[in-house]
Motif scaffolding. Structure first.
Motif, PDB file in Angstrom:
ATOM      1  N   GLN A   1       6.921  37.201  -0.376  1.00  0.00           N
ATOM      2  CA  GLN A   1       6.064  36.023  -0.221  1.00  0.00           C
ATOM      3  C   GLN A   1       6.919  34.805   0.147  1.00  0.00           C
ATOM      4  O   GLN A   1       7.916  34.525  -0.530  1.00  0.00           O
ATOM      5  N   SER A   2       6.512  34.108   1.198  1.00  0.00           N
ATOM      6  CA  SER A   2       7.219  32.895   1.628  1.00  0.00           C
ATOM      7  C   SER A   2       6.329  31.692   1.334  1.00  0.00           C
ATOM      8  O   SER A   2       5.210  31.604   1.859  1.00  0.00           O
ATOM      9  N   ILE A   3       6.816  30.764   0.510  1.00  0.00           N
ATOM     10  CA  ILE A   3       5.995  29.617   0.111  1.00  0.00           C
ATOM     11  C   ILE A   3       6.514  28.351   0.802  1.00  0.00           C
ATOM     12  O   ILE A   3       7.709  28.040   0.739  1.00  0.00           O
ATOM     13  N   LEU A   4       5.593  27.666   1.467  1.00  0.00           N
ATOM     14  CA  LEU A   4       5.935  26.465   2.237  1.00  0.00           C
ATOM     15  C   LEU A   4       5.090  25.298   1.719  1.00  0.00           C
ATOM     16  O   LEU A   4       3.946  25.487   1.295  1.00  0.00           O
ATOM     17  N   LYS A   5       5.648  24.106   1.797  1.00  0.00           N
ATOM     18  CA  LYS A   5       4.948  22.911   1.295  1.00  0.00           C
ATOM     19  C   LYS A   5       4.303  22.156   2.461  1.00  0.00           C
ATOM     20  O   LYS A   5       4.910  22.061   3.530  1.00  0.00           O
ATOM     21  N   PHE A   6       3.063  21.624   2.268  1.00  0.00           N
ATOM     22  CA  PHE A   6       2.498  20.780   3.330  1.00  0.00           C
ATOM     23  C   PHE A   6       1.944  19.481   2.743  1.00  0.00           C
ATOM     24  O   PHE A   6       1.674  19.384   1.555  1.00  0.00           O
ATOM     25  N   LYS A   7       1.765  18.478   3.655  1.00  0.00           N
ATOM     26  CA  LYS A   7       1.376  17.118   3.233  1.00  0.00           C
ATOM     27  C   LYS A   7      -0.129  16.871   3.344  1.00  0.00           C
ATOM     28  O   LYS A   7      -0.740  16.342   2.462  1.00  0.00           O
ATOM     29  N   ASP A   8      -0.700  17.207   4.492  1.00  0.00           N
ATOM     30  CA  ASP A   8      -2.126  16.938   4.694  1.00  0.00           C
ATOM     31  C   ASP A   8      -2.705  17.964   5.667  1.00  0.00           C
ATOM     32  O   ASP A   8      -1.973  18.786   6.215  1.00  0.00           O
ATOM     33  N   LEU A   9      -4.009  17.883   5.896  1.00  0.00           N
ATOM     34  CA  LEU A   9      -4.657  18.925   6.696  1.00  0.00           C
ATOM     35  C   LEU A   9      -4.136  18.974   8.135  1.00  0.00           C
ATOM     36  O   LEU A   9      -3.945  20.059   8.699  1.00  0.00           O
ATOM     37  N   GLY A  10      -3.876  17.787   8.703  1.00  0.00           N
ATOM     38  CA  GLY A  10      -3.365  17.743  10.078  1.00  0.00           C
ATOM     39  C   GLY A  10      -2.035  18.490  10.163  1.00  0.00           C
ATOM     40  O   GLY A  10      -1.797  19.297  11.080  1.00  0.00           O
ATOM     41  N   ASP A  11      -1.199  18.233   9.172  1.00  0.00           N
ATOM     42  CA  ASP A  11       0.127  18.867   9.115  1.00  0.00           C
ATOM     43  C   ASP A  11      -0.022  20.392   9.030  1.00  0.00           C
ATOM     44  O   ASP A  11       0.599  21.152   9.789  1.00  0.00           O
ATOM     45  N   VAL A  12      -0.890  20.859   8.135  1.00  0.00           N
ATOM     46  CA  VAL A  12      -0.962  22.306   7.916  1.00  0.00           C
ATOM     47  C   VAL A  12      -1.653  23.027   9.077  1.00  0.00           C
ATOM     48  O   VAL A  12      -1.280  24.155   9.431  1.00  0.00           O
ATOM     49  N   VAL A  13      -2.624  22.374   9.709  1.00  0.00           N
ATOM     50  CA  VAL A  13      -3.283  23.004  10.860  1.00  0.00           C
ATOM     51  C   VAL A  13      -2.268  23.200  11.985  1.00  0.00           C
ATOM     52  O   VAL A  13      -2.159  24.285  12.578  1.00  0.00           O
ATOM     53  N   ARG A  14      -1.497  22.143  12.247  1.00  0.00           N
ATOM     54  CA  ARG A  14      -0.510  22.234  13.333  1.00  0.00           C
ATOM     55  C   ARG A  14       0.483  23.363  13.048  1.00  0.00           C
ATOM     56  O   ARG A  14       0.781  24.198  13.897  1.00  0.00           O
ATOM     57  N   ARG A  15       0.954  23.414  11.809  1.00  0.00           N
ATOM     58  CA  ARG A  15       1.990  24.413  11.469  1.00  0.00           C
ATOM     59  C   ARG A  15       1.396  25.821  11.387  1.00  0.00           C
ATOM     60  O   ARG A  15       2.014  26.791  11.828  1.00  0.00           O
TER      61      ARG A  15
END
Ligand code: ADP
Length: 532
Positions: free
Chosen positions: A436-450
C-alpha cells in the motif's frame, strides 16, 4: 493421440502429487488432488477431468507435440500436476473446430431459448460442484478458499445466469431512414472468438468472456493463463455435460508467446478478447492488426487512486482502503494502489492503516480465518520484492512489512509505505502485490489532478460523506469505474473496463454483448411509396 468424448470419460488411476516425499496414488478415476495436511476444510473430490489434455472439439486430447508443463502450488512452489502444452498447431486445431461449429454446427442455429437452457443447466452444475471448483481454484492460484467458495464460484454462477437471461433478448432495430426504404438492423454473432485470460481471477475471467460470447451464439477458443490452467478445464467439462455441442468451446492450456500469439494472429478468428498486462495488450493488438484486423477488446493494468476526503470516518476509510489494496493478495487490476489521504486526517489514517496491515492474517489459504495467501508465482513474488526495494530507495517511508513472509512458497508481508510521491515507481507502476502506498493531498483540485496524472484509468475509490464531493469526483476522475464509499463491488450487470492505457471496451452487463455481435443493416426499397 488420446481422444475421448467428454460424455464417455472413464476413470483412471493417476500418480498425482508428491508431498513430503510420498507419492500419492489416488484411486480410480479420478484426477483427485491430495488434500494435504494443512487443509482444514475438506475439498470434495473426485474431480474427473483430464488436466493433462486440451479440450478441443468436445474431447480431451493430447497436445500435438505431446509436451506438458507443470502447474505449481503457490503455497509451496511444488508441482500440483502437469498440463498439456498447447502451441500453434493446437490453436490451429481448436480454431478449425470452432470454425466448423460456427459455420455448420447447431449452436448459432438453435433457438436462443435452447441456448439459454444449456447455459442455465451449466450454472446449476457449477452450483452443485461449488466446493470442488473453489478448491481447485485455490490450489492452483493460492487465493483464499473461503473467498473462492463464497464469492468467486457463486459469481460464476450469477454471471452465467445473467447472460443466459440475455440469450433470448438479442434483437436489432427498425431504422427511420430518408427515402422510401424499409431499414432494419440484424444483430448477428461475430463468429469465432479468441479469448485470452489471466491468472488472478481465472474463473471470473472465464465467465466474463465465455458468458456473453455463448449467449450471443458465438464459438470460442479460450487460452488460459499458464499459471492457472485447471479450473477452466473442469468447468469446460461441465459445460459439455450441460449440453454444449462439440467445438463450441475449445480450451487450450499453454504459454502466451506460443499459443496466445498464434490465437491473436489466426486468420480464422473473428474477434479477440484479452485480459492481462498493458504490455502484452499492445502485442495482442499488434498481432490482430497485422493478421486480419480482428476487433479487439482489452482489459489491462491499472494504478487506481483511493481518495480519502477530509470528512471521512477514518476507521471506516482505513478498513475500506485496506480491502481495496490487499484483496486477493493485491493481485487485482483495479486494486486501490494509490491511497490519497487528505492532509487533515493523514496522520490518524496512517497510524491506523499501519496497525491494520500489521494485524492482517497471512497463511495457508485453505485455513479458516486467513486474510492473505501466497502470491501466484516466483516471478510475481520477485517483482513485488523489487518494487519494495524501489520504494525504500526512492525515499518513501516503510511503515511495516517489506519482506517475504515465512520461508517457503510465495508469501509476502503486508507492506505499507507512507510519504509516497507521485513520481516514485511505487506510485506509478502496477505492483500487483500487497504493497500500500499512502500519499497526502491538500484539496480536491490537487487530488483530481494527481489521480488523473496516471497513464492508467481503470478505477477509483472515493470515501466521503459529502454528496457534493462525491458528485464532483465521480465526474472529474478519468476512469472506467468510480466506487463511492465502496470498492470492488462487482455485479454481473455492472460494466467494467478502462480509460487510457487500461484498455479498450467494456465487459459485463449489456455492454459485453456488443463485443460479440455484428450489426448488419438491411435496406429494402418500398416498391409502392404512394401507399406509405
Ligand atoms: P502477467 O504478466 O500478469 O502474467 P500477461 O499479460 O503476460 O500478464 O498474461 C495474461 C495472458 O496473456 C496469459 O494468458 C498469457 O499467457 C497471455 N500472453 C502472454 N504473452 C502473450 C503474447 N505474446 N501473445 C498472446 N498472449 C500472451
Amino acid at each position: 493421440m488420446a481422444s475421448r468424448r467428454i460424455s464417455s470419460l472413464v476413470s483412471r488411476s493417476l500418480p498425482l502429487l508428491s508431498r513430503g516425499g510420498q507419492k500419492t496414488y489416488l484411486g480410480r478415476g479420478i484426477h483427485r488432488f491430495s488434500t494435504a495436511a494443512a487443509l482444514e476444510d475438506p475439498i470434495k473430490p473426485p474431480v474427473s477431468v483430464e488436466y493433462d489434455k486440451l479440450l478441443i472439439n468436445g474431447r480431451f486430447v493430447d497436445a500435438a507435440s505431446g509436451k506438458t508443463f507443470p502447474t505449481l502450488d503457490p503455497r509451496t512452489g511444488e508441482v500440483i500436476t502437469h498440463v498439456a502444452e498447447g502451441d500453434a498447431e493446437d490453436i490451429n486445431r481448436a480454431v478449425a473446430a470452432a470454425r466448423k461449429a460456427f459455420d455448420e454446427g447447431p449452436w448459432p442455429r438453435m433457438t436462443a431459448y435452447e441456448r439459454q437452457r444449456i447455459l442455465l443447466r451449466f450454472a446449476d452444475l457449477i452450483e452443485k460442484h461449488n466446493d470442488e471448483i473453489a478448491a481447485l481454484e485455490t490450489w492452483d492460484n493460492g487465493k483464499l478458499y473461503e473467498q473462492s467458495a463464497s464469492i468467486e464460484v457463486p459469481m460464476l454462477v450469477r454471471l452465467f445466469r445473467y447472460y443466459a437471461g440475455w440469450a433470448d433478448k438479442i434483437h436489432g432495430l427498425t431504422v427511420q431512414a430518408d427515402g422510401p426504404h424499409h431499414v432494419q438492423t440484424l444483430h448477428e454473432p461475430i463468429g469465432v472468438a479468441g479469448q485470452i485470460i489471466p491468472w488472478n481471477f481465472p474463473l471470473l475471467m472465464f465467465a466474463w468472456k465465455v458468458g456473453p460470447a455463448l449467449a450471443t451464439g458465438n464459438t470460442i477458443v479460450l487460452k488460459t493463463a499458464e499459471q492457472t490452467p485447471l479450473s477452466a478445464l473442469f468447468v469446460g467439462k461441465l459445460l459439455h455435460e450441460a449440453g454444449l455441442p462439440e467445438g463450441v468451446l475449445n480450451i487450450v492450456s499453454g504459454y502466451g508467446p506460443t499459443a496466445g500469439a498464434a490465437l491473436c494472429s489466426h486468420m480464422d478468428v473473428d474477434k479477440l478478447a484479452f485480459t492481462g498486462s498493458t504490455e502484452t495488450g499492445k502485442v495482442v493488438l499488434e498481432l490482430a492488426a497485422k493478421s486480419n484486423l480482428k476487433p479487439v477488446t482489452l482489459e489491462l493494468g491499472g494504478k487506481s487512486p483511493f481518495i480519502v476526503c477530509e470528512d471521512a470516518d477514518v476507521d471506516k476509510a482505513v478498513e475500506l482502503a485496506h480491502f481495496a489494496l490487499f484483496f486477493n493478495q493485491g493481485q487485482c487490476c483495479c486494486a486501490g494502489s494509490r491511497t490519497y489521504v487528505h492532509e487533515k486526517v493523514y496522520d490518524e489514517f496512517l497510524e491506523k492503516a499501519k496497525a491494520r496491515a500489521i494485524k492482517r492474517a497471512v497463511g495457508d489459504p485453505f485455513k479458516a480465518g486467513m486474510e492473505q495467501g501466497p502470491q501466484i508465482d516466483e516471478e510475481q513474488f520477485q517483482k513485488i520484492l523489487k518494487y519494495i526495494k524501489y520504494g525504500k530507495e526512492s525515499g518513501a517511508t516503510l511503515e511495516t512489512g517489506g519482506d517475504r513472509f515465512g520461508t517457503k512458497g510465495y508469501y509476502i508481508q503486508p507492506t505499507v509505505f507512507s510519504n509516497v510521491k507521485d513520481d516514485m515507481p511505487i506510485a506509478q507502476d502496477e505492483i500487483f502485490g500487497p504493497v500500500q502506498s499512502i500519499l497526502k493531498f491538500k484539496d480536491l483540485g490537487d487530488v483530481v489532478r494527481r489521480a488523473n496524472s496516471s497513464r492508467y484509468g481503470l478505477a477509483a475509490g472515493v470515501f466521503t460523506q459529502s454528496l457534493d464531493t462525491a458528485n464532483t469526483l465521480m465526474r472529474a476522475l478519468r476512469v472506467g469505474t468510480v466506487w463511492i464509499n465502496c470498492f470492488d463491488t462487482f455485479d454481473a450487470a455492472i460494466p467494467f473496463g478502462g480509460y487510457k492505457m487500461s484498455g479498450i471496451g467494456r465487459e459485463k452487463g449489456i455492454y459485453s454483448l456488443t463485443n460479440y455481435l455484428q450489426v448488419k443493416a438491411v435496406v429494402n426499397p418500398v416498391t409502392n411509396p404512394a401507399w406509405l
